[in-house]
Design an enzyme around this catalytic site. Structure first.
Site, mmCIF file in Angstrom:
data_model
loop_
_atom_site.group_PDB
_atom_site.id
_atom_site.type_symbol
_atom_site.label_atom_id
_atom_site.label_comp_id
_atom_site.label_asym_id
_atom_site.label_seq_id
_atom_site.Cartn_x
_atom_site.Cartn_y
_atom_site.Cartn_z
ATOM 1 N N GLY A 70 0.801 -1.226 0.000
ATOM 2 C CA GLY A 70 0.000 0.000 0.000
ATOM 3 C C GLY A 70 0.827 1.266 0.000
ATOM 4 N N GLY A 98 -0.224 5.065 0.567
ATOM 5 C CA GLY A 98 -0.911 5.509 1.779
ATOM 6 C C GLY A 98 -0.048 6.378 2.682
ATOM 7 N N LEU A 121 -5.270 -6.161 -3.125
ATOM 8 C CA LEU A 121 -5.564 -7.024 -1.984
ATOM 9 C C LEU A 121 -6.618 -8.083 -2.305
ATOM 10 C CD1 LEU A 121 -5.668 -4.472 0.988
ATOM 11 C CD2 LEU A 121 -3.882 -6.148 0.492
ATOM 12 N N ALA A 149 -1.168 -1.928 4.040
ATOM 13 C CA ALA A 149 -2.367 -1.633 3.247
ATOM 14 C C ALA A 149 -3.622 -2.211 3.884
ATOM 15 C CB ALA A 149 -2.204 -2.208 1.837
ATOM 16 N N SER A 150 -4.661 -1.381 3.968
ATOM 17 C CA SER A 150 -5.981 -1.818 4.409
ATOM 18 C C SER A 150 -6.956 -0.702 4.117
ATOM 19 C CB SER A 150 -6.000 -2.137 5.905
ATOM 20 O OG SER A 150 -7.244 -2.707 6.281
ATOM 21 N N SER A 164 -4.701 -2.100 14.341
ATOM 22 C CA SER A 164 -5.245 -0.828 14.800
ATOM 23 C C SER A 164 -5.726 -0.960 16.240
ATOM 24 C CB SER A 164 -6.416 -0.405 13.910
ATOM 25 O OG SER A 164 -7.082 0.738 14.421
ATOM 26 N N LYS A 222 -10.711 -4.701 11.086
ATOM 27 C CA LYS A 222 -9.353 -4.774 11.619
ATOM 28 C C LYS A 222 -9.212 -5.934 12.607
ATOM 29 C CE LYS A 222 -6.531 -2.385 10.583
ATOM 30 N NZ LYS A 222 -5.624 -2.395 9.392
ATOM 31 N N PRO A 251 -1.867 0.978 16.096
ATOM 32 C CA PRO A 251 -1.887 2.422 16.384
ATOM 33 C C PRO A 251 -3.291 2.954 16.632
ATOM 34 C CG PRO A 251 -1.555 2.028 14.044
ATOM 35 C CD PRO A 251 -1.625 0.682 14.695
#
Length: 347
Positions: A10, A13, A65, A85-86, A127, A161, A186
């Site tokens: 990703g 981002g 993805l 990446a998400s 996350s 997540k 995070p």
């Protein structure tokens, strides 16, 4: 290290760009995935703006993805993978599978390719959303906690997540045995932008600075600087103690939206004159939620709820030291002005 190649997923981002920057600064070679080749020029320009001429130390792989194609080639020859990446849209999708499937299936695609290619360790960007939702605790949230995906009213993003991270741990405990995994969780990521890609947290600051939020709901967020999250990824990638561990990343106690607004006003002075610190009562948000999708999204079980989390584990185990939350917020605003993504107030 100079011969080590790290795959970062990703690459267009906000966080991935800073991970790439930190890796290049540390002397690694980097391969990053993009969905379209056109993104390469913007990425190289963003890195150049931060003082890095990536040259041939940066390679691009075109992957998605939701598609198996290209992932084995992307992972080939890499010693480590940062799976950053998400999907995180600015607004909640009508169909939660639009978030859940790419998050969960994408993580498994990356892990399987890494395992087949002999990668030593994958660092997965999860996350706080996988930790602190759907259930209350009588202490700061930490790495022992998991979001309850069966909780009533749970939004699609924390569900995505949580399910993606659970799937990753199940993979390395099963068919992916031998592949090392570490996870970074995070809270809201702020800090300086490398380019015009705006994450949901940056959009919040942009809206505040543009004066679009005339009043604020009583919601609380954790704040952490993107540079520190990138640093934690590198520590989790290289420290032997990080194998098999989760690391919650926050700069300190959670802040209310009013406190976030006040930090912008204190740090940016006149440039933040359009930032409002007025707070709306909870009943008004819930009433407005009957008529407005945006208000309905804010009228969640989190409204008016006080919560916080701790990064004691990352500090003690990996020696991680995050910047203060106010510094991250002000750096966000500074970069938005610098890139022309917020118009200066009228004289």
């Amino acid at each position: 290290m100079a011969q080590d190649r790290v795959l970062v997923t990703g690459g267009s981002g906000f966080l991935a760009g800073h991970c790439i920057l930190s890796l290049l600064q540390a002397g690694y070679r980097v391969r990053t995935t993009l969905r379209k080749p056109a993104g390469e020029a913007a990425l190289r320009q963003a890195l150049a703006g931060a003082g890095i001429d990536a040259g041939d130390r940066l390679e691009i792989a075109i992957c998605d993805l939701m598609d198996d194609a290209g992932w084995d080639a992307a992972a080939a020859g890499c010693t480590h993978v940062l799976h950053v990446a998400s999907p995180l849209p600015a607004a909640a999708p009508k169909d939660e599978d639009r978030l859940i499937r790419p998050a969960r299936e994408g993580a498994l695609r990356v892990l399987r390719a890494a395992h087949r290619s002999g990668v030593r360790r994958v660092v997965l960007t999860s996350s706080f959303a996988a930790i602190g939702y759907g259930r209350a605790v009588a202490r700061p949230y930490d790495e022992r906690d998991w979001t309850d995906t069966a909780a009533s009213g749970l939004a699609a993003y924390p569900k995505s997540k949580t399910l993606a991270e659970r799937a990753a741990w199940d993979f390395v405990d099963g068919e992916g045995q031998g592949l090392e995994l570490a996870v970074v969780n995070p809270v809201g990521i702020f800090g300086p932008l490398l380019g015009p890609d705006l994450s949901a947290s940056i959009l919040l600051v942009q809206a505040m600075l543009n004066g679009k939020l005339k009043a604020l709901p009583r919601l609380m967020f954790g704040v952490v600087d993107v540079r520190d999250v990138a640093d934690l990824h590198l520590r989790a990638m290289t420290d032997p103690a990080a194998e098999g561990e989760r690391f919650l990343a926050t700069a300190g106690d959670f802040l209310t939206m009013q406190q976030i607004a006040q930090a912008l006003k204190d740090g940016l002075g006149e440039r933040a004159e359009r930032v409002s610190t007025r707070v709306l009562p909870d009943w008004f948000i819930r009433l407005a939620g009957r008529f407005s999708a945006a208000a309905r999204q804010a009228a969640t079980p989190e409204l008016g709820r006080r919560k916080t989390a701790t990064s004691a584990k990352a500090l003690a185990m990996l020696g991680w030291q995050p910047r203060p939350a106010a510094e991250a917020l002000v750096a966000t605003g500074e970069s938005l002005f610098r890139l022309g993504l917020v118009s200066p107030p009228r004289p």
